[in-house]
Design an enzyme around this catalytic site. Structure first.
Site: not given
Length: 344
Positions: A83-84, A109, A178, A180, A245, A281, A309
């Site tokens: 994440n950020r 990430h 991560h 999908y 998100d 997440q 996540e």
């Protein structure tokens, strides 16, 4: 017993660091997983539907070339910090650290060359595979030599992912996978017919760069209340949401607990996510735009997959009231997430 097979997958180009990429195939009676030594990537995951038919339920590429080009972290382990981190900055013991910025004004990430873009050293273990790497002091701006082990083990319909790490200097850390998912099968147009539930009473509102504001908000009475299953497309429409998100705040504690459940009614495929991590997440692939050619030449448009996540809370290193994200030299980081597949 889980069958474990090992084969070559390709050679990294010199500009990507070179080296041979291997693929490991784990197979049980109900799940088949393909893992790459590049980024610990889950390249394929086949699960049974109620009719007994297998389908690959994760997005990705048929060849190594796809993974060496720019893509949105398909199937990879990301770190040091998932994440950020706001402005890519944090301060430890009076020293300010500046990370590589790769997501507007923020670091995402792990930075420009995070754990997803490097080769890991593999070791076959009972029922699975363990990957190891040493992230050197200063990599992408982070302090300390960080030893990291990521172990995938498959037992029946349950894929366990264990993350361990040790450091020589205090450093923030938050590791996740991560992948999908589209339980109808990768390449299916959207996930609107999926039923989703998340075991969280609160979530983290974010600013326009996706950094948490610092508020921990109750989900009650909002579009973020996913404690009871919702049909995703109808739910997004009802609350006029462009997608999710956001970090959902899981119940505190270090024991294994259910975090989320996703179900595709048409095929009966169900994914349960259990974890020891404090956050989840939920991302609905809002940034996919159909421009990437995936497996079987499939296009991947917006909302064609979802990510669950498990991780630490985003930007926790800059928010003291968030769960601690720091790993110290005398400690060990050790978290596990379990992906449980079934069909009914």
């Amino acid at each position: 017993m889980t069958e474990v097979m090992r084969e070559a997958f390709g050679q990294l180009p010199r500009e990507e660091g070179g080296g041979r990429v291997e693929k490991f195939v784990l197979r049980s009676d109900s799940v088949k997983v393909e893992l790459l030594s590049l980024g610990c990537i889950v390249a394929a995951l086949e699960a049974k539907g109620r009719d007994g038919a297998f389908a690959d339920v994760v997005l990705g590429f048929d060849s190594l070339e796809g993974y060496t080009k720019k893509h949105p972290f398909f199937g990879a382990v990301v770190g040091r910090v998932a994440n950020r981190i706001a402005k890519g900055r944090f301060t430890l013991d009076g020293q300010e650290y500046q990370l590589v910025l790769n997501n507007g004004p923020n670091s995402l990430h792990g930075g420009a060359r995070g754990f997803d873009k490097v080769l890991w050293s593999p070791e076959v273990v009972p029922n699975g595979i363990r990957f190891f790497r040493l992230s050197p002091d200063g990599e992408e701006g982070y302090p300390g030599d960080l030893k990291v082990w990521v172990t995938y083990t498959l037992c029946g319909g349950e894929l366990a992912i264990n993350y361990r790490a040790q450091t020589s200097k205090t450093t923030p850390i938050s590791l996740t996978n991560h992948a999908y998912f589209n339980l109808a099968g990768q390449g299916s147009r959207d996930i609107y017919d999926h039923e989703i539930s998340i075991e969280a009473d609160s979530y983290l509102p974010v600013d326009d760069t996706k950094i948490p504001t610092g508020q921990v908000a109750a989900v009650q009475g909002t579009g973020f209340d996913l404690r009871a299953p919702v049909e995703l497309g109808k739910h997004l429409h009802k609350f006029a949401l462009d997608g999710f998100d956001h970090n959902f705040c899981l119940k505190p504690g270090s024991a294994r607990r259910l975090a989320a459940r996703a179900r595709h009614p048409a095929t009966g495929r169900t994914l349960e996510v259990h974890t020891t991590q404090p956050g989840l997440q939920f991302y609905t692939a809002n940034n996919l735009d159909g421009s990437l050619e995936g497996k079987g030449s499939a296009a991947y448009p917006k909302h064609s997959a979802f990510c669950l996540e498990t991780q630490g809370w985003p930007d926790a290193v800059n928010k003291p009231h968030f769960p601690d994200s720091l790993l110290r030299p005398q400690e060990e980081y050790n978290h596990t997430t379990w992906l449980v597949f079934s069909a009914a």
